[in-house]
Enzyme design. Structure first.
Site, mmCIF file in Angstrom:
data_model
loop_
_atom_site.group_PDB
_atom_site.id
_atom_site.type_symbol
_atom_site.label_atom_id
_atom_site.label_comp_id
_atom_site.label_asym_id
_atom_site.label_seq_id
_atom_site.Cartn_x
_atom_site.Cartn_y
_atom_site.Cartn_z
ATOM 1 N N LYS A 53 0.839 -1.210 0.000
ATOM 2 C CA LYS A 53 0.000 0.000 0.000
ATOM 3 C C LYS A 53 0.871 1.256 0.000
ATOM 4 O O LYS A 53 0.578 2.223 -0.704
ATOM 5 C CB LYS A 53 -0.958 -0.023 1.202
ATOM 6 C CG LYS A 53 -2.059 -1.065 1.048
ATOM 7 C CD LYS A 53 -2.882 -1.291 2.311
ATOM 8 C CE LYS A 53 -3.833 -2.472 2.103
ATOM 9 N NZ LYS A 53 -4.662 -2.806 3.266
ATOM 10 N N GLN A 97 -4.854 -1.372 9.337
ATOM 11 C CA GLN A 97 -4.755 -2.713 8.770
ATOM 12 C C GLN A 97 -5.387 -3.742 9.703
ATOM 13 O O GLN A 97 -5.151 -3.733 10.906
ATOM 14 C CB GLN A 97 -3.270 -3.049 8.502
ATOM 15 C CG GLN A 97 -3.035 -4.350 7.779
ATOM 16 C CD GLN A 97 -3.555 -4.349 6.336
ATOM 17 O OE1 GLN A 97 -3.669 -3.313 5.698
ATOM 18 N NE2 GLN A 97 -3.879 -5.519 5.820
ATOM 19 N N ASP A 120 -10.956 2.749 3.358
ATOM 20 C CA ASP A 120 -11.301 1.324 3.248
ATOM 21 C C ASP A 120 -12.803 1.154 3.029
ATOM 22 O O ASP A 120 -13.252 0.100 2.570
ATOM 23 C CB ASP A 120 -10.937 0.591 4.553
ATOM 24 C CG ASP A 120 -9.656 -0.226 4.442
ATOM 25 O OD1 ASP A 120 -9.315 -0.640 3.312
ATOM 26 O OD2 ASP A 120 -9.020 -0.449 5.479
HETATM 27 N N1 GUN Z 1 -6.659 -6.826 5.874
HETATM 28 C C1 GUN Z 1 -6.860 -7.591 4.766
HETATM 29 N N2 GUN Z 1 -7.411 -6.848 3.790
HETATM 30 C C2 GUN Z 1 -7.563 -5.605 4.279
HETATM 31 C C3 GUN Z 1 -8.075 -4.394 3.749
HETATM 32 O O1 GUN Z 1 -8.512 -4.301 2.612
HETATM 33 N N3 GUN Z 1 -8.029 -3.311 4.579
HETATM 34 C C4 GUN Z 1 -7.580 -3.385 5.836
HETATM 35 N N4 GUN Z 1 -7.609 -2.294 6.575
HETATM 36 N N5 GUN Z 1 -7.096 -4.490 6.365
HETATM 37 C C5 GUN Z 1 -7.095 -5.600 5.582
#
Ligand code: GUN
Length: 287
Positions: A53, A97, A120
């Site tokens: 990311k 996350q 998100d």
């Molecule tokens: N953990 C696995 N996929 C994601 C996601 O798309 N966003 C977040 N914040 N955590 C994750």
């Protein structure tokens, strides 16, 4: 018949190029779009995801900062930090996350993120906005799936879309997005009786279960569009989806591969959401 492949890598590349272009324009106007990523603990998969990311953001010109905290961080400290980021006008987007350590209430933490920074789209406010058709951040995975359907010119109006999986992150928002495009939507899940009878009627199937080869060729209507959200491993450790790709590609009209399908699109849509968070904050401040 052999299905056409929906190339998530190629489409994600186009989206990133567009984000880079718009980011440059925003920066020229004095606004540097900025994403704060919070990682608590040292889950190996989460470390990989958050690194991706950050790198994706930097490559498109967005500013991204990864904040790492120890696994025993008190929940109250995390909530306080989110509040500081909520108040900071130079931070446009916040991502915590998941999964969080067991002593934390993920729902409470997600709710602490200001809706206008919730890139998100996991916040109840974002989910509610999607439900009633108001502007808000859409969860990146189903949003990316919709972009893939759009890219192949799939007209959803009146089509039957079957979503397998009912998670808050993929299945439910996916169904709502398809519905918003006037598809007739069926949501299937672990208690669904005769899944095959339903998937065989579908013009579009989205598989988001987390079980390898759960969608086989005999479950797919000839010519259907098959979107594979699964991220599983074969016995040999190779990445694979929920769809029996080799079998289904002989029946479907379009199919997404794993890897190289939905995954890169999910990553790209986070960049879109981050940029749009910054664009909206700029327009709110009269830029
Ligand atoms: N953990 C696995 N996929 C994601 C996601 O798309 N966003 C977040 N914040 N955590 C994750």
């Amino acid at each position: 018949m052999t299905a056409q492949i929906i190339d998530g890598n190629a489409l994600a590349r186009q989206i990133r190029a567009d984000v880079a272009h718009r980011t440059a324009a925003l920066k020229a106007a004095g606004i540097a779009p900025s994403l704060a990523i919070i990682l608590v603990g040292d889950d190996p998969a989460s470390q990989v995801y958050t690194r991706h990311k950050v790198n994706d953001s930097i490559e498109t010109g967005l500013h991204a900062a990864l904040e790492r905290y120890p696994v025993n961080l008190p929940e109250a400290d995390l909530l306080r930090r989110i509040d500081v980021l909520n108040q900071d006008p130079t931070v446009h987007a916040i991502l915590v996350q998941l999964p969080l350590p067991g002593h934390m209430d993920s729902g409470k933490v997600i709710q602490a993120i200001a809706p206008d920074k919730d890139v998100d789209g996991f916040n109840v406010a974002s989910a509610g906005a999607l439900m009633v058709g108001r502007p808000g951040f859409r969860p990146c995975t189903p949003y990316g799936c919709m972009k893939m359907l759009e890219a192949i010119g799939c007209e959803l109006k009146g089509k039957h879309a079957v979503v397998i999986g009912r998670s808050n992150i993929v299945g439910k928002p996916m169904a709502l997005m398809l519905l918003a495009q006037n598809a007739t939507v069926t949501i299937c899940h672990s208690a669904t009786r005769d899944l095959k009878a339903l998937t065989r009627q579908a013009d579009v199937v989205v598989a988001a279960v987390g079980k390898r080869k759960m969608l086989s060729a005999d479950m797919v209507k000839p010519g259907a569009v098959v979107i594979d959200v699964g991220m599983n491993r074969t016995e040999q450790g190779k990445l694979c989806g929920d769809v029996d790709f080799d079998g289904v590609k002989e029946v479907a009209g379009w199919i997404t591969p794993v890897p190289g399908g939905v995954g890169p699109m999910t990553r790209a849509m986070l960049l879109v959401n981050t940029l749009e968070a910054a664009e909206r904050s700029a327009s709110n401040r009269g830029h």
